[in-house]
Scaffold this motif. Sequence first.
Motif, PDB file in Angstrom:
ATOM      1  N   ALA A 130       0.829  -1.207   0.000  1.00  0.00           N
ATOM      2  CA  ALA A 130       0.000   0.000   0.000  1.00  0.00           C
ATOM      3  C   ALA A 130       0.865   1.260   0.000  1.00  0.00           C
ATOM      4  CB  ALA A 130      -0.933  -0.010   1.218  1.00  0.00           C
ATOM      5  N   VAL A 131       1.965   1.219   0.736  1.00  0.00           N
ATOM      6  CA  VAL A 131       2.890   2.355   0.772  1.00  0.00           C
ATOM      7  C   VAL A 131       3.494   2.591  -0.607  1.00  0.00           C
ATOM      8  CG1 VAL A 131       5.127   3.127   1.664  1.00  0.00           C
ATOM      9  CG2 VAL A 131       3.430   2.151   3.219  1.00  0.00           C
ATOM     10  N   ARG A 132       3.915   1.533  -1.259  1.00  0.00           N
ATOM     11  CA  ARG A 132       4.511   1.680  -2.596  1.00  0.00           C
ATOM     12  C   ARG A 132       3.490   2.194  -3.605  1.00  0.00           C
ATOM     13  NH1 ARG A 132       6.516  -3.607  -1.097  1.00  0.00           N
ATOM     14  NH2 ARG A 132       8.686  -3.440  -0.377  1.00  0.00           N
ATOM     15  N   GLU A 133       2.246   1.744  -3.488  1.00  0.00           N
ATOM     16  CA  GLU A 133       1.202   2.162  -4.428  1.00  0.00           C
ATOM     17  C   GLU A 133       0.932   3.658  -4.349  1.00  0.00           C
ATOM     18  OE1 GLU A 133      -2.219  -0.244  -3.717  1.00  0.00           O
ATOM     19  OE2 GLU A 133      -1.393  -2.016  -4.730  1.00  0.00           O
ATOM     20  N   ARG A 134       1.136   4.235  -3.167  1.00  0.00           N
ATOM     21  CA  ARG A 134       0.894   5.675  -3.045  1.00  0.00           C
ATOM     22  C   ARG A 134       2.153   6.490  -3.361  1.00  0.00           C
ATOM     23  NH1 ARG A 134       0.209   6.378   3.521  1.00  0.00           N
ATOM     24  NH2 ARG A 134       2.376   6.915   3.978  1.00  0.00           N
ATOM     25  N   GLY A 135       3.249   5.796  -3.736  1.00  0.00           N
ATOM     26  CA  GLY A 135       4.441   6.490  -4.194  1.00  0.00           C
ATOM     27  C   GLY A 135       5.539   6.682  -3.182  1.00  0.00           C
ATOM     28  N   ASP A 136       5.431   6.059  -2.011  1.00  0.00           N
ATOM     29  CA  ASP A 136       6.467   6.190  -0.987  1.00  0.00           C
ATOM     30  C   ASP A 136       7.435   5.012  -1.059  1.00  0.00           C
ATOM     31  OD1 ASP A 136       5.836   8.614   0.301  1.00  0.00           O
ATOM     32  OD2 ASP A 136       4.181   7.656   1.390  1.00  0.00           O
ATOM     33  N   ASP A 137       8.658   5.269  -0.666  1.00  0.00           N
ATOM     34  CA  ASP A 137       9.701   4.244  -0.591  1.00  0.00           C
ATOM     35  C   ASP A 137       9.813   3.798   0.864  1.00  0.00           C
ATOM     36  OD1 ASP A 137      11.977   2.716  -0.453  1.00  0.00           O
ATOM     37  OD2 ASP A 137      13.294   4.213  -1.366  1.00  0.00           O
ATOM     38  N   PRO A 138       9.407   2.558   1.200  1.00  0.00           N
ATOM     39  CA  PRO A 138       9.421   2.124   2.598  1.00  0.00           C
ATOM     40  C   PRO A 138      10.782   2.222   3.268  1.00  0.00           C
ATOM     41  CG  PRO A 138       8.163   0.582   1.258  1.00  0.00           C
ATOM     42  CD  PRO A 138       8.836   1.536   0.314  1.00  0.00           C
ATOM     43  N   SER A 139      11.859   1.898   2.537  1.00  0.00           N
ATOM     44  CA  SER A 139      13.182   1.971   3.151  1.00  0.00           C
ATOM     45  C   SER A 139      13.562   3.416   3.464  1.00  0.00           C
ATOM     46  CB  SER A 139      14.229   1.331   2.242  1.00  0.00           C
ATOM     47  OG  SER A 139      14.298   2.014   0.999  1.00  0.00           O
ATOM     48  N   ARG A 140      13.155   4.337   2.613  1.00  0.00           N
ATOM     49  CA  ARG A 140      13.412   5.760   2.876  1.00  0.00           C
ATOM     50  C   ARG A 140      12.599   6.232   4.070  1.00  0.00           C
ATOM     51  NH1 ARG A 140      16.283   9.663   4.054  1.00  0.00           N
ATOM     52  NH2 ARG A 140      15.693  11.733   3.339  1.00  0.00           N
ATOM     53  N   LEU A 141      11.371   5.735   4.200  1.00  0.00           N
ATOM     54  CA  LEU A 141      10.557   6.137   5.343  1.00  0.00           C
ATOM     55  C   LEU A 141      11.204   5.721   6.655  1.00  0.00           C
ATOM     56  CD1 LEU A 141       6.852   5.452   4.256  1.00  0.00           C
ATOM     57  CD2 LEU A 141       8.057   7.640   4.399  1.00  0.00           C
ATOM     58  N   GLN A 142      11.803   4.544   6.694  1.00  0.00           N
ATOM     59  CA  GLN A 142      12.506   4.123   7.905  1.00  0.00           C
ATOM     60  C   GLN A 142      13.530   5.175   8.328  1.00  0.00           C
ATOM     61  OE1 GLN A 142      14.184   0.239   8.515  1.00  0.00           O
ATOM     62  NE2 GLN A 142      12.840  -0.716   7.004  1.00  0.00           N
ATOM     63  N   SER A 143      14.339   5.611   7.379  1.00  0.00           N
ATOM     64  CA  SER A 143      15.388   6.590   7.677  1.00  0.00           C
ATOM     65  C   SER A 143      14.792   7.914   8.130  1.00  0.00           C
ATOM     66  CB  SER A 143      16.270   6.815   6.444  1.00  0.00           C
ATOM     67  OG  SER A 143      16.896   5.623   6.045  1.00  0.00           O
ATOM     68  N   ILE A 144      13.725   8.347   7.443  1.00  0.00           N
ATOM     69  CA  ILE A 144      13.094   9.621   7.797  1.00  0.00           C
ATOM     70  C   ILE A 144      12.527   9.567   9.203  1.00  0.00           C
ATOM     71  CG2 ILE A 144      11.136  11.122   7.303  1.00  0.00           C
ATOM     72  CD1 ILE A 144      11.573  10.437   4.317  1.00  0.00           C
ATOM     73  N   TYR A 145      11.777   8.507   9.508  1.00  0.00           N
ATOM     74  CA  TYR A 145      11.151   8.413  10.828  1.00  0.00           C
ATOM     75  C   TYR A 145      12.203   8.318  11.931  1.00  0.00           C
ATOM     76  CZ  TYR A 145       6.785   7.527   8.268  1.00  0.00           C
ATOM     77  OH  TYR A 145       5.691   7.635   7.438  1.00  0.00           O
ATOM     78  N   ALA A 146      13.288   7.601  11.679  1.00  0.00           N
ATOM     79  CA  ALA A 146      14.368   7.517  12.666  1.00  0.00           C
ATOM     80  C   ALA A 146      14.988   8.894  12.894  1.00  0.00           C
ATOM     81  CB  ALA A 146      15.421   6.518  12.211  1.00  0.00           C
ATOM     82  N   GLU A 147      15.192   9.649  11.816  1.00  0.00           N
ATOM     83  CA  GLU A 147      15.775  10.984  11.941  1.00  0.00           C
ATOM     84  C   GLU A 147      14.858  11.918  12.723  1.00  0.00           C
ATOM     85  OE1 GLU A 147      16.454  12.159   7.926  1.00  0.00           O
ATOM     86  OE2 GLU A 147      18.041  10.678   7.586  1.00  0.00           O
ATOM     87  N   VAL A 148      13.560  11.847  12.459  1.00  0.00           N
ATOM     88  CA  VAL A 148      12.603  12.692  13.176  1.00  0.00           C
ATOM     89  C   VAL A 148      12.627  12.362  14.670  1.00  0.00           C
ATOM     90  CG1 VAL A 148      10.144  13.170  13.508  1.00  0.00           C
ATOM     91  CG2 VAL A 148      11.104  13.125  11.200  1.00  0.00           C
ATOM     92  N   LEU A 149      12.568  11.078  14.990  1.00  0.00           N
ATOM     93  CA  LEU A 149      12.598  10.671  16.387  1.00  0.00           C
ATOM     94  C   LEU A 149      13.882  11.116  17.069  1.00  0.00           C
ATOM     95  CD1 LEU A 149      11.076   7.096  16.069  1.00  0.00           C
ATOM     96  CD2 LEU A 149      10.188   8.896  17.571  1.00  0.00           C
ATOM     97  N   ASN A 150      14.999  10.909  16.421  1.00  0.00           N
ATOM     98  CA  ASN A 150      16.275  11.244  17.042  1.00  0.00           C
ATOM     99  C   ASN A 150      16.424  12.751  17.249  1.00  0.00           C
ATOM    100  OD1 ASN A 150      17.003   8.581  17.264  1.00  0.00           O
ATOM    101  ND2 ASN A 150      18.235   8.560  15.408  1.00  0.00           N
ATOM    102  N   HIS A 151      15.923  13.546  16.319  1.00  0.00           N
ATOM    103  CA  HIS A 151      15.951  14.998  16.508  1.00  0.00           C
ATOM    104  C   HIS A 151      15.062  15.388  17.683  1.00  0.00           C
ATOM    105  CE1 HIS A 151      16.234  19.269  15.318  1.00  0.00           C
ATOM    106  NE2 HIS A 151      14.977  19.325  15.750  1.00  0.00           N
ATOM    107  N   ALA A 152      13.880  14.801  17.745  1.00  0.00           N
ATOM    108  CA  ALA A 152      12.949  15.139  18.827  1.00  0.00           C
ATOM    109  C   ALA A 152      13.511  14.790  20.200  1.00  0.00           C
ATOM    110  CB  ALA A 152      11.622  14.418  18.611  1.00  0.00           C
ATOM    111  N   LEU A 153      14.318  13.738  20.263  1.00  0.00           N
ATOM    112  CA  LEU A 153      14.820  13.257  21.548  1.00  0.00           C
ATOM    113  C   LEU A 153      16.227  13.764  21.871  1.00  0.00           C
ATOM    114  CD1 LEU A 153      13.572   9.563  21.276  1.00  0.00           C
ATOM    115  CD2 LEU A 153      12.543  11.433  22.593  1.00  0.00           C
ATOM    116  N   ALA A 154      16.876  14.407  20.926  1.00  0.00           N
ATOM    117  CA  ALA A 154      18.243  14.878  21.143  1.00  0.00           C
ATOM    118  C   ALA A 154      18.280  15.896  22.277  1.00  0.00           C
ATOM    119  CB  ALA A 154      18.791  15.494  19.863  1.00  0.00           C
ATOM    120  N   GLY A 155      19.246  15.728  23.167  1.00  0.00           N
ATOM    121  CA  GLY A 155      19.415  16.689  24.245  1.00  0.00           C
ATOM    122  C   GLY A 155      18.371  16.610  25.340  1.00  0.00           C
ATOM    123  N   ARG A 156      17.585  15.537  25.342  1.00  0.00           N
ATOM    124  CA  ARG A 156      16.588  15.426  26.417  1.00  0.00           C
ATOM    125  C   ARG A 156      17.296  15.265  27.764  1.00  0.00           C
ATOM    126  NH1 ARG A 156      16.684  10.405  23.983  1.00  0.00           N
ATOM    127  NH2 ARG A 156      16.777   8.539  25.313  1.00  0.00           N
TER     128      ARG A 156
END
Length: 369
Positions: free
Chosen positions: A203-229
């Motif tokens: 379903a993710v691929r059908e809507r035009g997203d790359d699942p492996s890229r999403l992994q990296s993006i979500y990890a980066e978002v989480l790590n930025h949000a938690l940095a310096g806590r």
Amino acid sequence: MPMPPFRADTVGSLLRSDSLKQARARFHDGSIDAGTLRDVENEEIRRVVARQESLGLKAVTDGEFRRAWWHFDFLERLDGVEGYQAEQGIQFQGVTTQARSVRVTDKLGFPADHPMLDHFRFLADTVSSATAKMTIPSPSVLHFRGGRRNIDTSVYPSLDGFFADLADTYRDAVRAFHAAGCRYLQLDDTVWAYLCSAEQLEAVRERGDDPSRLQSIYAEVLNHALAGRPDDLHVSLHVCRGNFRSTWISEGGYEPVAETLLGGVDVDAYFLEYDTDRAGGFEPLRFLPEGHKQAVLGLITTKSGELEPAEAIERRIEEAQRFVARDQLCLSPQCGFASTEEGNRLSEDEQWAKLARVVEIARDVWPDA
């Protein structure tokens, strides 16, 4: 003093009582005002906090009693996000939720008066001996369900800008909860489990997203949000496979995301659902960094009232030790008991028996439980 996560832990949501359900229904039809509803919520939260503590749990929640959904109630109160009636609900195995969703209509931000800050303060004031645990949806949840179509292109022409603001919004949320006194924060996240599911990946691929890229993006978002806590704030991530009226959405082992998730996301612990073979084996736990992170094994199901034999659960914990040290393991139910206000198909007595079983097994397995 033991630090979170605890050997016997809990994911968060609890079955809503009849009195709470009735009060919410009366509030929605205009029979009672917000203050009266809040009084009922307060009374019921005090009751379940006391019950959790009496069982020996060292982390307790408010059961998410002020919410209808595990995620929408939080997300709708972010700056730039609005809830709306969707064309259809979320499809689980054989059942569909109410038709509700959220979309991004303006610049994202975390408001200083977000109501869940006060929800946490009440919980903290109510707890006697345990640690007050706060649960909120993970940032990836805001993007994944609707994707690009639910993010206004006039506000965010590029998704890079959206993800940057999403990370900043959650960084501010983390700091705000800490300032309110929170020392144990849990991010609930269905997305990592979806990225293990062949059906969801298609379903993710059908809507035009790359699942492996999403992994990296979500990890980066989480790590930025938690940095310096702050050092005294412990953050866990619950990887959920869907939980609505005892049904689920995703199935598939953690292998496709394990290296990124367990090895690359800067949380202190992972709550992983392992109550059925839908989750695969324990082999992905080999990616857990040695020594400083915890895996909380969700071996007690919340989807039925049948009580698991302690011996069977202890054998499963021993199996997990082939891939990660016992000191890095804890035990919990596989999910909450009521991720939405409808709740799962078991009784309140069965719910308490499940939580008591978690405590019982943990004390048998770990000397420090």
